[in-house]
Enzyme design. Structure first.
Site, mmCIF file in Angstrom:
data_model
loop_
_atom_site.group_PDB
_atom_site.id
_atom_site.type_symbol
_atom_site.label_atom_id
_atom_site.label_comp_id
_atom_site.label_asym_id
_atom_site.label_seq_id
_atom_site.Cartn_x
_atom_site.Cartn_y
_atom_site.Cartn_z
ATOM 1 N N HIS A 459 0.819 -1.204 0.000
ATOM 2 C CA HIS A 459 0.000 0.000 0.000
ATOM 3 C C HIS A 459 0.856 1.258 0.000
ATOM 4 C CE1 HIS A 459 -3.705 -2.323 1.658
ATOM 5 N NE2 HIS A 459 -3.628 -2.347 0.350
ATOM 6 N N ARG A 566 -19.563 22.839 -7.990
ATOM 7 C CA ARG A 566 -20.395 21.902 -7.219
ATOM 8 C C ARG A 566 -20.941 22.641 -6.009
ATOM 9 N NH1 ARG A 566 -15.371 19.367 -7.915
ATOM 10 N NH2 ARG A 566 -15.320 17.756 -9.532
ATOM 11 N N ARG A 602 -23.707 24.300 -11.071
ATOM 12 C CA ARG A 602 -24.640 23.170 -11.068
ATOM 13 C C ARG A 602 -25.566 23.278 -9.866
ATOM 14 N NH1 ARG A 602 -22.112 17.304 -10.565
ATOM 15 N NH2 ARG A 602 -21.943 17.926 -8.382
ATOM 16 N N GLU A 696 -25.489 12.574 -17.931
ATOM 17 C CA GLU A 696 -24.839 11.613 -17.036
ATOM 18 C C GLU A 696 -25.628 10.316 -16.872
ATOM 19 O OE1 GLU A 696 -24.334 13.484 -13.208
ATOM 20 O OE2 GLU A 696 -26.127 14.710 -13.501
ATOM 21 N N ASP A 720 -20.684 9.541 -13.596
ATOM 22 C CA ASP A 720 -21.975 8.860 -13.464
ATOM 23 C C ASP A 720 -22.379 8.158 -14.757
ATOM 24 O OD1 ASP A 720 -23.033 8.915 -10.857
ATOM 25 O OD2 ASP A 720 -23.435 11.059 -11.014
ATOM 26 N N ARG A 730 -19.481 2.842 -9.179
ATOM 27 C CA ARG A 730 -18.092 3.303 -9.184
ATOM 28 C C ARG A 730 -17.491 3.349 -7.790
ATOM 29 N NH1 ARG A 730 -18.326 9.410 -8.872
ATOM 30 N NH2 ARG A 730 -20.507 10.003 -8.992
ATOM 31 N N CYS A 767 -17.224 17.437 -18.025
ATOM 32 C CA CYS A 767 -16.802 17.873 -16.690
ATOM 33 C C CYS A 767 -16.471 16.700 -15.779
ATOM 34 C CB CYS A 767 -17.858 18.757 -16.039
ATOM 35 S SG CYS A 767 -19.469 17.956 -15.838
#
Length: 837
Positions: A459, A566, A602, A696, A720, A730, A767
């Site tokens: 990791h 956002r 948005r 999306e 999305d 996802r 985007c």
């Protein structure tokens, strides 16, 4: 005598939104110092008992009461924060100490208005005060009503606590393990997560050994390899469902991605010995020079035995809670920065910190008089030995994650400040670094890392590659004998640590670093210039931001505007929604930060899997497919109305464009557009701002031509769109890396969107994360995209990439990519046609 083996379900003592302790605005409760639990922001005026039991304590000021359940669990119910200062004013206790109460029996009433006005907050706590004896498992984090199931409480003695749950026949199934490398940390964490979704007990059996499926370490310790056949056994009320889910999880391979794969550069072990050089394995590429700085490990105190368990046990629990909070903070940051590697690694650490194999061993040692420090150290080392004895190099590397937790908890127990005083530009040498070490060292500006042990698939290696830090592992113990502060060259690409470089070599390495930095500087120097292809086609390179601070950063980095603001940053992590004025000021701040450039804002995209504490929504079986984006705005129009009013009051309004998320049909767009036009009329605004639609979901891409007739622009959200097109979450641990927006199916939808928009002469932007991938830049341009919205730090790089391209060539080759069979094939073709510099 209490039956502490019995599992207990607690019902909601109040009605209202549910919060985790971490969100409680009180340091003592939030830290877990008083015990594990949950909080409710009440909307009713009576507190009810969450279970049958006996009242064992009533607060003098009547603001709190403690119930001992029949299984011995002691539950503190605390109404409001700092309400002790009211001295009982506004409270009416309905029970007294020693009373026997039934589940959902009223315990106290309070004056909602009076108490609410005088106390710090009405947020109320349900705390399991004897958390050392019981596990607490939330049933829901949504809004609840009095009497609804809220929490499960299970005795920490797992076998006894689950005695009832495992009644019934034991059923079995066999499966071949498909995970690459077998059951190492991530696949084991996926199996553990699957098992925890059921009440039944589940075990994995392999090569004559068994492990409970809820133990990450136990699963890894079985040393199950790829394609090994294992048996799963389940017993309990939902055994059949649990078995099928576990078999599917074992048979569904984690993707062959960068999580498991070692980097391409590895040192050749046959290389002849060179004087003044140590050879190792490349864990993260790069070439750097600098002073060597050696890190040392923690020393334990000498008083190992004859300790009071009543002192040592709380000390360990407090240290564990402290580390949990630290890791939670790291996870929150990783999520905000969309750092999937970091998020996955530290989520696994959090799972290890709850592992019964570790905790039970440490608690048993403490019960026998061992100091908490030594008990924790011994418990970790015993499990590290188990992993190392499996003979699997991959599992042996995962012992490093355990040692990371060992160090963190020991530091908390010993009260040591967890900080390395390392100079910027140093090359750090250590026996073996841990993921949390790396995050701190990276923040301090070190130039590179080298370790005596460790592996290229650890990791730490994954994080080093993500941070761009050159890293060598497996250099051997001679590394730790090197003097502090002398200059070395870390050639990770060649697998070499040069211990005695001369001035000429240091100058050469320094020049290579300068060349690399100059390339970045050149990109940045031209970042404020327009991005045009070789044949003069202008491509706008704009930024994704979430605040005015990020907008200012984007402007400084040369962004042509904001392609996606956002607005969720205004609505989350608070107890009430922002009003119109607060929103207006925030949006105006972003507009002001961008000079004369345009800003696309948005509308709020929450709901489904993104919850607001003050907006209780019904639980959904498939939240990603549920009430979110524009659908939430339709269900709660007052929220969107306030946001639109705020947007329409920013100046100059012509530089603001409104973007609607999760649109699936033309009617949704028309409804919102009509509302904007009505508000413009109310506010005396002559011309409404441009309104765009997020593409999306596949339905929107398939209807792009119809949407473009009524929208001013289209913006493709590839994140999305990828998960909805590929039917893969996802955020799913086993599938996330396969959600690749360069999949030919996605590219076809992007092409269709651009074609539909062109019919009505509308422009199309991207985007999603794909816009920030320089490998994808020529593909998107070739398909007809004319705006790319990327992270602020990548503005210069993406603009430089655009300038290398010719639109006609991009168009010709992009069409060929649509015919390929996989995302991997597309990526390979892109590397061949448009190699990255």
């Amino acid at each position: 005598m209490p039956d502490n083996n019995k599992e207990l379900t607690l019902s909601a003592p109040l009605s209202g939104p549910v919060l985790t302790l971490a969100k409680v605005p009180d340091a003592v409760f939030a830290s877990g110092a008083m015990g594990d639990g949950i909080a409710i922001d009440p909307i009713n005026d009576t507190l009810y008992s969450p279970c049958a039991g006996v009242i064992i304590h009533v607060a003098r000021s009547s603001h709190a009461v403690t119930v001992r359940a029949d299984n011995g669990a002691e539950i503190l119910l605390h109404l409001g924060l700092d309400t002790v200062e009211l001295n009982g004013e506004g409270f009416a206790m309905l029970v007294k100490e020693g009373d026997r109460v039934s589940q959902s029996q009223p315990l106290l009433r309070y004056d909602l208005d009076k108490v609410g006005q005088q106390c710090k907050s009405l947020i109320s706590l349900l705390i399991l005060t004897n958390s050392a004896d019981f596990h607490l498992r939330p049933i829901t984090l949504k809004a609840v009503k009095v009497g609804e199931p809220l929490l499960h409480i299970v005795a920490r003695n797992a076998e006894a606590a689950n005695a009832e749950a495992v009644a019934g026949p034991e059923i079995h199934g066999q499966v071949r393990v498909a995970h690459r490398g077998g059951l190492h940390a991530r696949p084991a964490a996926l199996i553990r997560q699957t098992a925890q979704g059921f009440k039944s007990q589940a075990h994995l059996h392999f090569a004559g050994k068994s492990a409970p499926c809820n133990s990450l370490i136990g699963l890894m310790g079985l040393a199950v390899g790829e394609q090994d056949e294992v048996q799963v056994s389940c017993q309990g009320p939902d055994a059949e469902a649990a078995l099928q889910a576990l078999l599917a999880a074992l048979a569904t391979a984690l993707p062959d991605d960068h999580h498991a794969a070692a980097p391409v550069c590895v040192a050749a072990p046959e290389r002849p010995v060179e004087a003044g050089t140590l050879h190792g394995v490349c864990a993260a590429p790069g070439l750097v020079g600098g002073p060597l700085f050696r890190l040392s490990t923690i020393s334990l105190p000498t008083d190992a035995g004859n300790n009071d368990p009543l002192e040592q046990m709380p000390a360990l629990e407090a240290a564990l809670n402290h580390v949990r909070c630290e890791i939670d903070g790291t996870l929150t940051q990783a999520k905000k920065q969309k750092n999937a590697d970091e998020e996955a690694i530290f989520a696994a650490h959090l799972a290890l910190l709850e592992d019964p194999a570790l905790l039970d061993a440490a608690r048993q040692s403490i019960a026998q008089g061992t100091a908490a420090t030594h008990a924790w150290n011994q418990s970790i080392e015993a499990q590290c030995t188990v992993l190392q004895d499996t003979g699997s190099a991959l599992l042996a590397e995962r012992a490093n994650d355990l040692r990371d937790l060992k160090q963190r908890v020991l530091r908390a127990l010993l009260g040591e400040a967890w900080h390395y005083d390392v100079p910027a530009g140093a090359i750090v040498a250590a026996h073996e670094l841990t993921p949390s070490d790396l995050l701190q060292l990276s923040a301090q500006g070190v130039a590179g890392l080298c370790m005596a042990e460790g592996g290229a698939t650890s990791h730490v290696a994954i994080l080093a590659r993500g941070k761009g830090l050159p890293c060598l592992v497996a250099l051997g113990s001679a590394l730790l004998d090197q003097p502090q502060g002398h200059a070395v060259v870390l050639d990770a690409d060649g697998g070499r640590l040069e211990l005695t470089p001369n001035d000429e070599r240091l100058a050469e390495v320094n020049q290579a670093q300068i060349d690399r930095q100059q390339r970045r500087d050149a990109q940045q120097a031209n970042a404020h210039l327009p991005a045009e292809t070789r044949n003069g086609v202008a491509i706008e390179v704009v930024a994704n931001v979430a605040s005015s601070h990020e907008a200012a950063d984007a402007f400084a980095n040369g962004a042509d505007g904001v392609g996606l603001l956002r607005t969720e940053f205004l609505f989350v992590d608070r107890q009430t929604a922002p009003d119109v004025e607060e929103q207006r000021l925030a949006y105006q701040g972003v507009l002001d930060a961008m000079g004369e450039k345009s800003v696309i804002i948005r509308t709020i995209d929450v709901g489904g899997d993104k919850q607001l504490d003050y907006l209780p929504l019904p639980a959904e079986a498939n939240p990603v497919l549920g009430l979110r984006g524009i659908r939430l705005a339709q269900a709660r129009p007052e929220i969107l109305d306030q946001q639109l009013r705020a947007l329409l009051q920013i100046r100059p309004l012509q530089r603001c464009r409104i973007l609607l998320p999760m649109v699936t049909e033309v009617g949704e767009l028309l409804q919102i557009r009509q509302r904007v036009e009505a508000l413009c009329l109310q506010l005396g605004i002559a011309q409404r701002p441009e309104i765009g639609v997020m593409i999306e979901v596949p339905a929107a891409a398939l209807q792009a031509e119809q949407l473009a007739e009524h929208a001013d622009f289209l913006s493709i959200g590839t994140n999305d769109l990828s998960q909805y097109t590929l039917a893969m979450d996802r955020d799913h641990a086993g599938l996330a890396a396969r959600v690749d927006a360069l999949h030919p199916a996605l590219l076809r939808l992007i092409a269709m969107t651009c074609e539909g928009a062109a019919v009505h002469k509308r422009w199309v932007g991207v985007c999603g994360a794909l816009a920030s991938d320089p490998l994808a830049t020529p593909v998107l341009i070739g398909l007809g995209v004319t705006e790319l919205s990327v992270s602020p730090v990548q503005i210069g790089e993406i603009k430089d990439r655009v300038r290398q391209l010719h639109e006609a060539e991009c168009q010709r080759l992009a069409r060929d990519l649509l015919k390929l069979s996989s995302a991997a094939a597309v990526r390979e073709a892109c590397h061949q046609h448009w190699p990255l510099r």
